[in-house]
Write a protein that holds these residues in place. Structure first.
Motif, PDB file in Angstrom:
ATOM      1  N   SER A  68       8.446  -5.134  -4.876  1.00  0.00           N
ATOM      2  CA  SER A  68       8.279  -3.410  -4.603  1.00  0.00           C
ATOM      3  C   SER A  68       7.276  -3.043  -5.751  1.00  0.00           C
ATOM      4  CB  SER A  68       9.572  -2.638  -4.558  1.00  0.00           C
ATOM      5  OG  SER A  68      10.431  -3.378  -3.801  1.00  0.00           O
ATOM      6  N   TRP A  69       7.165  -3.725  -6.767  1.00  0.00           N
ATOM      7  CA  TRP A  69       6.362  -2.706  -7.810  1.00  0.00           C
ATOM      8  C   TRP A  69       5.088  -3.511  -8.073  1.00  0.00           C
ATOM      9  CZ3 TRP A  69       7.650   1.946  -8.952  1.00  0.00           C
ATOM     10  CH2 TRP A  69       8.883   2.227  -8.838  1.00  0.00           C
ATOM     11  N   ARG A 108       4.905   2.327  -0.844  1.00  0.00           N
ATOM     12  CA  ARG A 108       6.010   2.005  -1.824  1.00  0.00           C
ATOM     13  C   ARG A 108       7.289   2.423  -0.853  1.00  0.00           C
ATOM     14  NH1 ARG A 108       5.217   2.536  -7.802  1.00  0.00           N
ATOM     15  NH2 ARG A 108       4.004   0.884  -7.049  1.00  0.00           N
ATOM     16  N   LEU A 144       0.975  -1.375  -0.036  1.00  0.00           N
ATOM     17  CA  LEU A 144      -0.218  -0.023   0.043  1.00  0.00           C
ATOM     18  C   LEU A 144       0.833   1.178  -0.006  1.00  0.00           C
ATOM     19  CD1 LEU A 144      -2.715  -1.207   2.608  1.00  0.00           C
ATOM     20  CD2 LEU A 144      -2.950  -1.007   0.192  1.00  0.00           C
TER      21      LEU A 144
END
Ligand SMILES: Nc1ncnc2c1ncn2[C@@H]1O[C@H](COP(=O)(O)OP(=O)(O)OP(=O)(O)O)[C@@H](O)[C@H]1O
Ligand SMILES: Nc1ncnc2c1ncn2[C@@H]1O[C@H](COP(=O)(O)OP(=O)(O)OP(=O)(O)O)[C@@H](O)[C@H]1O
Ligand SMILES: [Mg+2]
Ligand SMILES: [Mg+2]
Lengths: 362, 323, 301, 416, 362
Positions: free
Chosen positions: E68-69, E54, E52
């Motif tokens: 991470s993406w 980054r 939710l």
């Protein structure tokens, strides 16, 4: 400066009664804590005292005067909302100072007090943030700050510390207590934390399904719970209950169940079917046989830091004992169990009312 | 203990403001009379205002309604009779029975009215929907994403709406003609969409902003993709804003006159304002028939309003997030 | 863990523009050309009656406006009209929205009534006001006479002030619904617990209004202000039907002048220049509103 | 329907025909009749009258104009200049038509020496009075001069019959104020000379005198209703029908309605007379002409002209069929001199007007002589405001005419 | 089914770093609890794991793959939000069943599972209500229900029990534990309740100002805190700290402060300025003198139910002792204080790192 009295207060939401014929007097300057299972009507009661909710029937009195028709803003109460209800468009500073501004307190005084409250709550460096940018605990502290800066006739606090860490909670507890002493006003406090309830309150009211079960001092509640519900509700880990019957064995009054057989001093004229209650800390364990102890086996043991919570199995019954760390017996190891005879509780099996309790408060 | 807590060993008591005595200090001073059966001033004021507004809103329209049931002569009688003294349905007859329309001024308009109502409904509904879709995307970006040029873009949207229609009607007509869209629904839907879109975006972006972010996040965690999140969680919560925006777009399309006049010519696409205008000519005005047409024109949006009014006043996110 | 591929999703910037793309495409496809065209025309001498005299004259049309009495007078009338209409609309709409936000019997009905003026086609609406304000047979005259407030029928629209005020009144009636709906929807987003909190914080009704309601309504209010300003500046239908801009120039607003210039005098060049002046003024005012309100109202829950 | 090419027209061989929406149903009936007899398909679109000019302009500008259409005499010059219309000189029957109509109408349909239309209808202004009220006030004859008009009105007023005996439609709107022109022409004056130079402030004092009379009637003797400033033609009609005015100046056909018992309480009492003049003598009156025009770019010129002929010209039996049709159906004025003698027409006419006066008005009527200038509309609009000023006593007649002359001058310069 | 790894994860909000270069691996099927003072970055960490938020820098890995993406909906995690984030327009039933619906679980199965979860959470009779008609605790249970019906790779729970009463909390704790065992997935849990942290976790990670202080088993954390902060943070009432110095007295290594002088076994090479830590339960009190005990005076005593927390004043220092109920000495009564020599902690005065701890975990 205010005695708050609820008289036959009932509140229903569309047919469902959530507060049922409540009678409760909170004395001036008293610190009363409301406890009870989730959904039992604590918040609703606070909201009725505060004037945000109107009782379906019954009346609320402040200092003997009915206030049922008085809107909340004229009742002079401060409140911490369970859901915080922070103003998202105002900074922390404005949130805390809002009530003072409403009372037309001079700007400088507001600033000073807000700063002081923020210091107390350790949110000094967050004063210019908006609630959105705060962590859960920080928001809760702001909500608390909004109440503590005020000078109100009564303070209603709905679980004001639930999202704080233990350290902070201890500190905040002390602050609230100090505030109570300082302002000498009535405090009504809702908490799920038993330590909080026990240490802070003058009296505790135990609610269940909208009905008051007992309202008494913390010691009384703990030592002489009025019924099985209160006994089980207060105290963590909760009291052990063993269902059984009273019997006279050799002229000694005995409590007997499948697993236990325990002499017990009890007045006459009690029903035969009873429930014996004993708190885990009143259960002693010994690795070796002791006179009067029953043998059981360790079922599971949970470390609680300073203590260990040991669940012992005797026949088919489970008893929890809280013993000091270290406790080194493993699963199924035989262990000997003794109950402190002076600290036994007895309840009617039929309706759960207390039949006897330890004579003497600790 | 945490290094960041520097509590003085003994915290001084909070300074209380010197409050004017007797005014706020305690509730004892506030509660002087048992305020048991207070006159509910608020309720009274509320109803007085509601009635006043109701009258203000409805009286002019009532006159139209009354006229629509009158004969022409009664409608302009002095003093006016507030209820039709010789009530008649003849003003409405033409709308259902084309033959009855023949004798009226604007008889053709009468026969066109049912079609135009249909056209208006189609155009307005389509405009509202298309608008909602397009504006939802754009508004979402303004309410949730930080991006370069957002402020400028918002202003640009507004700018397109600020050029008065009169200045662009001719080029617009040319454009539609070159698209071959004259006298079609699409021409109207497209033009009204461009009118309403900028404002709809502005409206929606505000309402979207007041949907707690956590809801969207919860939906994401519950495995919704963006579209699903929008559809199942975000938009339902933002319903009042959506309804407001839809009503806006619908009404924009419903009562727009000039573009409808220029872009349509037959019953294939003529909308009700264009047809209603035909009841008033230089030579004559059939007040009562026009009033009847007006009443008919007002009914569909009003029914829609009644259907949707609940959504408009539902609270948005009550009870969903704490803090 | 289903898919664990490292694929960079779009950044906020790209996402935002992608989301705006449909709107931008539709708008630019449909209005970019007309807007550009009209701006170009505003720099032309372009009167349909004399197609041969058409040529590019730069900003001459605009320059001419500065010494154009009709324009200046219309500007003044418009400004006053905007002021009066906007003031009345905002106050009444706010009040009505507040009423509608309460629970009471007949709320749904009142809400529907509040939409009513909006649903009426402009011509019907014009006719309605004409028959109401009519000097000879008007309902207003009838009503006031029957109530004993006036002795005889009055010609309400024959004095400059009267015409101005009555057109403004009709205009307010017409534009009220939009404001009411926007404000009402705005009100419905305010969490009730904020009012609870404010009440407990001893804020009376008025202060709850100024401290909780207004801050939450700033953005809806912004839209209302922008759109109603725009509307009032362009108000044409009602004025045209009621007074035609008269008596004299009393209600000749810049919009009326513009429509007349374009449609009646077919002077597209000058008319477009008028239109762009209207655009510039409303844009300027809007930017003013935005500067005033946008930031303050820009918070997230 | 109009998506192809720049030529306009319906594109399917039919004649695209547009008109303002007066009695569109009747028009359609008539057109159906035409199609039946001629086999020419007509695609008829009625357009809201208030926006007729605008929409047609937009269509022509956009290249989607009709093949044949209604044209106001006011618009003729602009539309010719705008190259929407083509002259019809030399087309079959045109000369005959022009020879058979009143000269005023012919003049109105001619621009810069070329003919552009066949007549749809025409009308001229007259004094309309309520004979019943006049009789009550003791007058058996309508006024011939303005002085007389005022005197009769004063009497009516003083007798308490009416507070304001005279009503005029003097609200601003985009239609022209025929009655101002009517008053000027009836007294033999003009506002412009033949070169369209303003003379109302110089050689010709009639305008000023008429304005003076209006000002007095409105403010001194108070016989002219001040509410006129907010009256459009329709409300004036209503007031006349309700016996609330004794006099107005209006078009002849209005009497048909006024005297229709279905629609009017004053039916049978309404009479027409020549517009009173300053000196009581007969000079003239104002007329207007509505015509059918032929689009410049039409691709179906022959069929379109056939339609034009059917509508505005003579039929096989040398009868102006449609003109007669309109008169019989709705009482619309005709441009054909001969029709005035047609027994059917006379019979119909008698029901609401005096045929003799009706014919005399047609004979003496002439169109505005500034219709051909590009700035006419602006002038007319400005004139309304000035007259409103005079009526509300805010402008003096001398200042008014000065201002009118100046306006004309400015406009002329602007358009040169 | 997932190992979650945070690698050099840093998160800043407009320049303010709230999570600082975090490295943490949560093993597959592990139950890891995050604790730390309010505002230390716990929720932020969860939110980054969940997708939710980054990370400003650094990476999150699931099973070794960088995510991470990956947006939250593709990460297959379930989460209880600290602020609940219930869908206001959906009933409790729909709220709980929503994720299942998204996974296209058949309607009947959903109904069944929702009902089961509701039964577990004791909100069976609230299934058709909307969130706004629930009490605070009920809302929290719905939020919890939303997570527990799911079959996710990792479960993130942000203070899921903070608003529940003790009874319920105990039950819920057990349920969560059971769920953990049943589904055998990774659990990451945030709590302020030490008992919860101690009893439920495989490991506890202590966070402070966005930096991990220690990540170890509950026993380790409690018995061998890595530094003074951890020592003070875990344990309630908190550990006593006495500032002093190490000295050799008669060949015995001694800790000395104004008030205390305590022999202590410690390796050589330690800095001289140290802080002695001792938990209240390791402080013994005696009304009568005992060999090796120091005399002090009772300052205040607070009943905690089974125990009493006694604050004793020795010279100018305050020491807290937790002794079993009953404790009957009043204010200023002399009392003798002894420290359990086996359970003493020693920290560097300079940076707080632990120099020694009890050798042997309990
Ligand atoms: N949007 C934001 N903008 C700025 N600072 C923020 C934002 N969100 C959180 N913070 C800050 O980040 C820090 C960590 O927040 P987080 O919510 O992770 O704390 P937490 O450990 O969950 O605390 P709690 O126990 O009080 O919930 C806090 O100091 C908070 O003030
Ligand atoms: N608006 C409402 N409509 C219907 N029921 C409601 C409403 N508000 C509260 N209740 C119900 O009333 C009961 C009491 O609610 P209340 O909020 O007082 O509980 P509580 O004791 O504060 O619980 P908790 O500890 O969970 O906060 C609950 O069962 C709740 O579901
Ligand atoms: Mg509660
Ligand atoms: Mg948190």
């Amino acid at each position: 400066m205010a005695e708050v009295r609820l008289e036959n207060v009932t509140k229903s939401f569309g047919g469902k009664t959530v507060v049922d014929d409540l009678n409760l007097t909170i004395r001036d300057q008293e610190f009363l804590t409301l406890v009870g299972p989730s959904g039992c009507g604590k918040s609703t009661t606070l909201r009725m005292i505060c004037g945000l909710e109107r009782a379906t029937s019954g009346n609320v009195f402040f200092d003997g005067k009915p206030v049922s028709w008085l809107p909340a803003n004229k009742r002079d109460v401060a409140m911490v909302f369970q859901s915080y209800a922070l103003y998202p468009h105002k900074t922390v500073r404005q949130n805390i100072g809002f009530a003072l501004k409403m009372m037309r307190v001079p700007k400088a005084t507001i600033d000073e007090q807000v700063l002081e409250a923020a210091r107390t709550l350790d949110i000094e460096d967050l004063l210019d943030r908006k609630p959105r940018e705060l962590s859960g605990g920080q928001r809760q502290r702001v909500a608390l700050g909004r109440a503590i800066v005020r000078d109100a006739g009564a303070y209603l606090l709905d679980e004001p510390l639930s999202n704080l860490d233990a350290q902070l909670r201890v500190l905040m507890r002390a602050e609230i207590k100090r505030l109570h002493v300082d302002v000498a006003r009535t405090f009504i406090y809702v908490t799920h934390d038993q330590v909080e309830a026990m240490t802070m309150s003058d009296r505790i009211a135990v609610l269940r399904d909208g009905v008051i079960q007992q309202c008494a001092t913390p010691e009384e509640i703990y030592e002489r719970p009025a019924n099985r519900f209160v006994a089980s509700f207060m105290g963590s880990p909760p009291m052990n209950f063993v269902t059984g019957a009273l019997a006279d064995v050799d002229g000694v009054r005995m409590f007997r169940s499948t697993a236990l057989s325990q002499p017990i001093a009890v007045s006459d004229g009690q029903p035969a079917d009873v429930v014996l209650g004993v708190r885990p800390e009143d259960v002693a364990l010994s690795p070796t046989p002791v006179e009067g102890y029953r043998q059981g086996r360790v079922f599971v043991s949970e470390p609680l830091g300073p203590d260990v919570l040991v669940t012992v199995r005797i026949e088919d019954e489970l008893l929890k004992a809280r013993v000091p760390t270290p406790f080194r017996l493993g699963h199924d190891a035989p262990v000997y169990v003794g109950l402190n005879p002076e600290r036994l509780h007895l309840f009617s099996a039929a309706d759960g009312t207390a039949l006897q309790a330890p004579r003497d408060a600790a | 203990m945490g290094h960041h807590r520097h509590h003085p060993p003994h915290l001084g008591r909070l300074h209380r403001p010197p409050l004017p005595e007797g005014k706020f200090r305690s509730m004892t001073t506030v509660v002087q009379v048992p305020l048991r059966y207070r006159v509910p001033f608020k309720k009274i004021a509320l109803y007085v205002l509601a009635v006043a507004f109701g009258l203000y809103l409805v009286l002019p329209f009532y006159w139209i309604v009354a006229m629509s049931f009158m004969h022409e002569a009664d409608a302009i009688a002095v003093p006016p009779s507030w209820v039709p003294v010789h009530p008649t349905l003849e003003n409405y007859l033409g709308f259902v029975n084309p033959d009855a329309a023949q004798e009226l001024v604007g008889g053709r308009a009468v026969s066109e009215t049912p079609y135009s109502l249909r056209n208006s409904l189609v155009v307005a509904t389509a405009t509202a929907l298309l608008n909602l879709v397009l504006a939802t995307f754009a508004a979402y970006s303004f309410s949730r994403l930080k991006f370069r040029g957002s402020q400028v873009l918002l202003l640009l949207y507004l700018l397109t709406r600020m050029v008065p229609g009169i200045a662009i009607i001719i080029p617009f007509y040319l454009l539609m003609r070159s698209f071959g869209l004259l006298d079609t629904y699409l021409a109207l839907i497209l033009s009204y969409t461009t009118f309403a879109l900028p404002i709809t975006i502005w409206i929606l972006k505000d309402f979207f902003r007041s949907v707690p972010r956590e809801l969207e996040e919860a939906a994401r965690v519950d495995r919704c993709g963006w579209f699903r999140t929008m559809w199942s969680v975000f938009l339902p919560v933002a319903a009042p804003g959506l309804v407001a925006a839809a009503v806006f777009a619908f009404m924009t399309a419903w009562n727009e006159f000039m573009f409808a006049l220029f872009l349509t010519s037959t019953t294939a696409a003529k909308t009700i304002p264009v047809v209603a205008a035909n009841f008033a000519t230089d030579f004559n005005t059939q007040f009562t028939v026009m009033a009847a047409a007006g009443v008919l024109a007002v009914v569909p949006p009003l029914v829609l309003a009644l259907l949707f009014q609940r959504k408009l006043v539902q609270g948005m996110a009550a009870g969903s997030v704490k803090g | 863990m289903s898919v664990l591929t490292e694929r960079r999703p779009l950044g906020d910037n790209a996402k935002a523009w992608a989301l705006n793309a449909p709107a931008i495409v539709v708008i630019s496809l449909l209005v970019a050309y007309p807007i550009g065209y009209s701006f170009y025309v505003s720099m032309q001498r372009n009167n349909l009656k004399r197609p041969r005299a058409k040529r590019f004259i730069g900003l001459d049309n605009y320059k001419a406006l500065l010494s154009d009495d009709a324009f200046l007078s219309a500007l003044k009338v418009s400004a006053l009209f905007v002021l009066v209409v906007l003031g009345m609309t905002v106050v009444l709409a706010l009040l009505l929205a507040l009423v509608l936000n309460e629970r009471f019997r007949g709320r749904g009905l009142l809400l529907s009534l509040a939409l009513l003026p909006w649903a009426m086609p402009g011509v019907v609406n014009g006719l309605m006001w004409r028959t109401i304000f009519d000097a000879k047979t008007g309902a207003l005259n009838g009503l006031l006479t029957q109530l004993g407030l006036i002795d005889s029928y009055q010609a309400w629209l024959t004095s400059g002030t009267g015409a101005f005020l009555f057109t403004a009144l009709a205009q307010v009636w017409n534009t009220l619904p939009f404001s009411v709906i926007i404000l009402l929807a705005g009100l419905s987003t305010i969490p009730s617990e904020l009012y609870d909190a404010a009440t407990v914080d001893r804020a009376g009704a008025f202060r709850r209004f100024t401290q909780v309601t207004i801050p939450w309504l700033l953005h809806p209010l912004l839209i209302v202000l922008i759109l109603e300003t725009m509307n009032a500046f362009r108000a044409f239908d009602t004025i045209y039907v009621l007074t035609g801009g008269g008596p004299g120039d009393a209600t000749t607003t810049i919009a009326l002048l513009d429509v007349q210039t374009v449609l009646t005098f077919t002077d597209f060049g000058l008319g477009s220049a008028y239109a762009w002046v209207i655009t510039a003024i409303t844009l300027l005012i809007s930017v003013g509103y935005i500067g005033l309100l946008y930031r303050k109202g820009n918070f997230e829950v | 329907a109009c998506s192809n090419g720049s030529g306009g027209g319906a594109g399917d061989g039919s004649v695209k025909f547009e008109g303002w929406d007066y009695e569109a149903t009747l028009v359609q009936q008539n057109l159906d009749n035409f199609t039946k007899t001629s086999n020419v398909k007509v695609n008829y679109t009625p357009i809201t009258s208030a926006q007729y000019v605008q929409k047609v302009v937009a269509e022509f500008t956009g290249g989607g104009g009709p093949d044949a259409l209604y044209v106001y005499d006011d618009s003729l010059a602009a539309w010719v200049e705008g190259e929407y219309l083509q002259p019809i000189d030399g087309l079959p029957g045109v000369d005959d038509v022009y020879a058979a109509i009143f000269p005023g109408n012919a003049e109105a349909m001619t621009y810069q020496g070329k003919r552009y239309g066949l007549p749809y209808y025409t009308d001229s202004n007259c004094l309309i009075y309520n004979a019943d009220i006049l009789a009550k006030a003791g007058f058996s004859k309508p006024p011939a001069s303005l002085e007389e008009l005022e005197a009769q009105a004063v009497k009516i007023k003083s007798m308490g019959l009416l507070e304001y005996p005279i009503g005029l439609p003097a609200q601003l709107s985009d239609t022209w104020w025929a009655w101002v022109w009517g008053l000027v022409y009836s007294s033999g004056g003009d506002m412009f000379d033949d070169q369209q130079a303003p003379i109302m402030n110089t050689t010709d004092t009639v305008t000023k005198d008429v304005l003076t009379w209006l000002q007095n009637a409105a403010n001194k003797s108070k016989v002219l209703d001040p509410a006129s400033l907010q009256l459009l033609p329709v409300p004036v009609d209503n007031a006349m029908k309700a016996n609330r005015y004794a006099f107005t100046i209006g078009a002849r056909y209005a009497l048909r309605d006024y005297n229709d018992p279905q629609k009017s309480k004053a039916a049978g009492k309404m009479k027409m007379a020549l517009v009173p003049s300053l000196d009581g003598k007969v000079h003239g009156t104002i007329s207007n002409t509505r015509m059918y025009g032929l689009a410049k770019d039409t691709e179906v010129k022959d069929d379109a002209f056939k339609l034009l002929t059917y509508l505005g010209g003579f039929d096989a039996s040398k009868q102006p069929y449609t003109a007669k049709f309109w008169f019989q159906q709705r009482g619309l004025g005709f441009a054909y001199k001969e029709l005035a003698k047609d027994p059917e027409i006379v019979a119909a006419l008698k029901k609401f007007a005096d045929p003799a006066i009706y014919a005399q008005l047609a004979e003496i009527a002439r169109p505005r002589n500034v219709l051909g200038v590009a700035w006419y509309t602006e002038f007319e609009t400005e004139m309304h405001k000035v007259v409103q000023g005079v009526l509300s006593n805010q402008t003096q007649p001398s200042a008014a005419v000065a201002s009118l002359a100046q306006t004309a001058g400015t406009l002329k310069k602007k358009y040169s």
